[in-house]
Design an enzyme around this catalytic site. Structure first.
Site, PDB file in Angstrom:
ATOM      1  N   ASP A 262       0.723  -1.688   0.452  1.00  0.00           N
ATOM      2  CA  ASP A 262       0.318  -0.348   0.176  1.00  0.00           C
ATOM      3  C   ASP A 262       0.883   1.020  -0.023  1.00  0.00           C
ATOM      4  O   ASP A 262       2.376   1.197   0.099  1.00  0.00           O
ATOM      5  CB  ASP A 262      -0.769  -0.005   1.020  1.00  0.00           C
ATOM      6  CG  ASP A 262      -2.211   0.870   1.102  1.00  0.00           C
ATOM      7  OD1 ASP A 262      -2.152   1.576   0.081  1.00  0.00           O
ATOM      8  OD2 ASP A 262      -3.582   0.636   1.781  1.00  0.00           O
TER       9      ASP A 262
HETATM   10  C1  BGC Z   1      -4.663   3.471   0.032  1.00  0.00           C
HETATM   11  C2  BGC Z   1      -5.054   2.278  -0.994  1.00  0.00           C
HETATM   12  C3  BGC Z   1      -4.741   3.138  -2.247  1.00  0.00           C
HETATM   13  C4  BGC Z   1      -3.687   3.989  -2.016  1.00  0.00           C
HETATM   14  C5  BGC Z   1      -3.374   4.116  -3.300  1.00  0.00           C
HETATM   15  C6  BGC Z   1      -3.674   4.415  -0.319  1.00  0.00           C
HETATM   16  O1  BGC Z   1      -3.528   5.410   0.809  1.00  0.00           O
HETATM   17  O2  BGC Z   1      -5.144   2.753   1.244  1.00  0.00           O
HETATM   18  O3  BGC Z   1      -6.028   1.719  -0.651  1.00  0.00           O
HETATM   19  O4  BGC Z   1      -5.529   1.718  -3.056  1.00  0.00           O
HETATM   20  O5  BGC Z   1      -3.681   4.633  -1.067  1.00  0.00           O
HETATM   21  O6  BGC Z   1      -4.183   5.214  -3.745  1.00  0.00           O
END
Ligand code: BGC
Length: 733
Positions: A262
């Protein structure tokens, strides 16, 4: 490209080029729009490193993605295309209802076709991978990201996960499909206190019983990617957790696809306190088989040194690079780096009437009627006063609809004006949120939604034109940035000034129909008690205004059923239907009343239970029969029943099947959803229905962490919600 050529390509890469494949950067590095959410910081990455990068985050639009790809191919020595990945969580330009609403549809086929629509739009615009489905199980509405989940149930979430993956990947046709990335592995929804990014800790037995099956369902449905979660599992953050990622996901489950961290989660192993610096964080994540580092400088700046010093086995790196190249190959990017994305396709496929209709159809089924004292549906000639902060708002898409086309969002006012002949409207209150406080997203919204009119000083209820109104349709709820990522709250009440408006509406003596917009369950005891009807709209998406208005006047007969329990108060959290039996159950024990499992000041039951929801027709389930009286382990069970619609209205009913396992080697839930069927039924019709339970309906995880079916008594309940009490008990031996 065949595997031999792909292998030759991989072998011809330098170490830097290999490492580049494992790095993902966001739009700003490619002169694209910065849409990603997360702490932005300078990454200390140079142009050569950017030229080697393997994938891009949250850039979309055929023109932009094609431009970036074209430029990249000019600078890439081996012409290895970029993968464009993005958060098309529940929509692209056309937005579906927020996932809590999708969870309320109980309609697998509809969800699959709606996700196909997202893939169709996104891929025409150049997105190859979507960071969806988000299947985290949620039982704590304090957590803002409840918004992105389909609910509290292990079985139901798995069913949606499967439908979403199938919809997105759609046999992998270029130009109309994309690869799915199930997230956030694992158990991100179980953060302590409902606080985002917080510690998760539970027994492995619980993890396997409740949390893991929905991710597994997505993977079994073919999800090409998995995203790590921010939280710890058994003390080790998921992104560096070798047991979770390697032993379980890859070795036991056989997942061969790409694991992506993530946002900045590799770097976050340092503040977590499990890595002392970027180098240690890199080694930990790579050894856990996390292939792509999203938006940090860890992999790009540390992997080479780790390999050259012998601290990291080159095979670990090669395995990750191979998986990324295989994904590019499966996407067909070596043959067509644009994957048929083009401005023409985009024009033909994005925001079409057909797509908006899909959004409307799923919105129709996502909205949950929670109370109706006979006032709904309203006659279309009723004199309506439409009031409250969501009455004319296009901010009804939820936080993770980051690509939403707000101009095409239908407001409730527009919908009501189409469906009623006599409407007056007032914007007399706004939601009192300071959007600047929500950082980049808030500012982005502020720039699109400048307040063009001041709040009116006179309450609509004190005006002359209000006097002849038949009904007040009052919209209340939480601002879209109040839920979503980073949106944890300890207070789930409606804002004070919204409650004042509600009480003012009540004082007029006119009937009040309350419509609530939110990403999660809120605390609404008083509003429910005092309203004549309550409709839970969630964030209903692009065509939400039409969907809600058509429920108000009865064009649509509501069919949404909750996929998450609504607590009476915050102190009750977590409250969910399939809790385990205790030794001192309230109401059925020989202990005296005090020394039982209950609160002194609040009932154990939620305000609204899992599966609940009303319609305008009344159905009944009768003649429930099983095909046999006793079963052998491994048998499937055929349930037959009659569904009878006693009213003059067509409708849809959700027949829910629950199982109670009377005695297990470990404690068993008081009831567990094992199957369901949403059935369309005509006015006054009787329909014979059959539902099959396969052996999974009776399986459990034992104390040795094995999936088993233990012989004994089971009760099968068939009803319209999780409160169903009458069941048939069988023996399974
Ligand atoms: C979130 C994810 C997301 C990623 C990319 C993160 O802050 O937890 O769910 O896919 O950002 O944008």
């Amino acid at each position: 490209m065949n595997k031999t050529d792909l292998k030759t390509l991989m072998d011809s890469l330098t170490l830097d080029e290999k490492i580049g494949q494992l790095v993902q950067l966001s739009g700003e590095f490619f002169q694209g729009q910065e849409l990603s959410i997360g702490p932005s910081s300078k990454l200390g990455i140079n142009q050569d490193q950017i030229n080697n990068v393997g994938s891009v985050l949250n850039v979309s639009g055929a023109e932009m993605t094609r431009k970036i790809q074209e430029k990249h191919l000019e600078t890439s020595r081996h012409k290895i295309p970029l993968i464009f990945m993005g958060d098309l969580v529940y929509g692209f330009k056309t937005v579906l209802p927020s996932p809590m609403g999708i969870g309320s549809t109980w309609n697998r086929g509809l969800v699959e076709s709606a996700y196909k629509m997202i893939a169709n739009e996104g891929s025409a615009s150049g997105v190859h991978v979507t960071f969806s489905p988000m299947v985290d199980l949620v039982r704590d509405p304090r957590w803002g990201r409840v918004l992105e989940s389909t609910g509290e149930d292990v079985y139901l979430n798995g069913e949606y996960a499967r439908a979403m993956v199938k919809g997105f990947q759609n046999d992998f046709e270029p130009g109309t499909s994309m690869a799915a990335c199930v997230k956030h592995f694992a158990a991100y929804g179980a953060g302590e206190g409902g606080r985002d990014y917080n510690t998760v800790d539970m027994s492995r037995w619980r993890l396997m019983t409740d949390q893991l099956p929905a991710y597994k369902a997505a993977i079994d449905a073919g999800s090409k990617l998995v995203m790590t979660s921010f939280n710890t599992i058994e003390g080790v953050p998921a992104t560096g957790n070798k047991w979770l990622m390697k032993d379980l996901l890859r070795d036991e489950w056989g997942f061969e696809g790409v694991v992506i961290s993530d946002y900045a989660a590799v770097f976050e192993l340092i503040p977590h306190g499990v890595a002392k610096d970027e180098k240690e964080a890199t080694k930990m994540a790579l050894e856990a088989t996390v292939d792509i580092d999203m938006k940090t400088s860890c992999y790009v700046n540390n992997t080479k040194e780790l390999i050259e010093s012998g601290e990291l086995d080159i095979q670990v790196l090669d395995d990750s690079v191979w998986r990324v190249l295989c994904l590019k190959n499966e996407l067909g990017l070596f043959e067509d780096p644009y994957r048929e994305a083009s401005i023409e396709r985009e024009k033909a496929q994005v925001l079409t009437q057909e797509n908006l209709d899909v959004s409307k159809q799923i919105a129709d089924e996502s909205i949950v009627l929670l109370k109706n004292e006979g006032i709904l549906p309203l006659d279309k000639d009723s004199k309506v006063a439409l009031v409250g902060p969501f009455a004319d708002s296009r901010l009804v898409t939820g936080m993770w609809a980051i690509n939403a086309d707000y101009a095409s969002v239908v407001t409730l006012k527009q919908g009501v004006e189409k469906n009623f002949t006599n409407v007056i409207h007032s914007d007399e209150i706004e939601i009192k949120e300071d959007l600047e406080e929500f950082g980049a997203m808030g500012k982005m919204l502020l720039s699109q939604f400048k307040k063009d009119k001041p709040e009116s000083e006179v309450s609509i209820f004190d005006t002359e034109e209000f006097e002849d109104r038949d009904v007040i349709v009052l919209t209340l709820g939480e601002h879209i940035l109040s839920s979503g990522e980073g949106g944890s709250r300890t207070n789930l009440d409606l804002e004070n000034h919204q409650m004042e408006l509600f009480r003012k509406a009540k004082q007029t003596g006119k009937p009040v129909v309350t419509i609530i917009y939110s990403g999660r369950p809120l605390i609404v005891d008083e509003v429910v008690k005092e309203s004549d009807a309550v409709i839970w709209a969630w964030y209903p998406g692009s065509r939400g205004g039409d969907a809600v208005a058509e429920i108000l006047n009865g064009t649509t007969n509501p069919s949404g059923r909750l996929s998450m329990s609504f607590p009476i108060n915050v102190g009750q959290i977590p409250v969910y239907y399939n809790h385990f039996a205790t030794g001192r159950p309230f109401g059925s024990t020989s202990h005296s009343e005090r020394f039982v499992s209950r609160y002194l000041d609040t009932p154990n039951e939620p305000l609204f239970a899992f599966g609940e929801g009303l319609s305008y027709h009344q159905s009944e389930i009768k003649n429930v029969k099983l095909d046999k009286e006793s079963y052998k382990i491994g048998d499937s069970i055929e349930i037959t029943l009659d569904l009878i619609n006693h009213s003059d209205r067509d409708g849809q009913d959700t027949i829910q099947v629950y199982v109670k396992d009377h005695v297990g080697s470990v404690v068993r839930p008081v009831k567990q959803l094992v199957n369901f069927e949403k059935v369309a039924i005509s006015a006054n019709e009787t329909k014979s229905i059959s539902i099959t339970l396969d052996q999974d309906a009776f399986s459990m995880i034992n104390a040795q962490l094995e999936t088993v079916i233990e012989p004994g008594e089971f009760t099968i309940y068939v009803g319209f919600d999780s409160k169903v009490e009458e069941g048939i008990t069988i023996e399974m031996n």
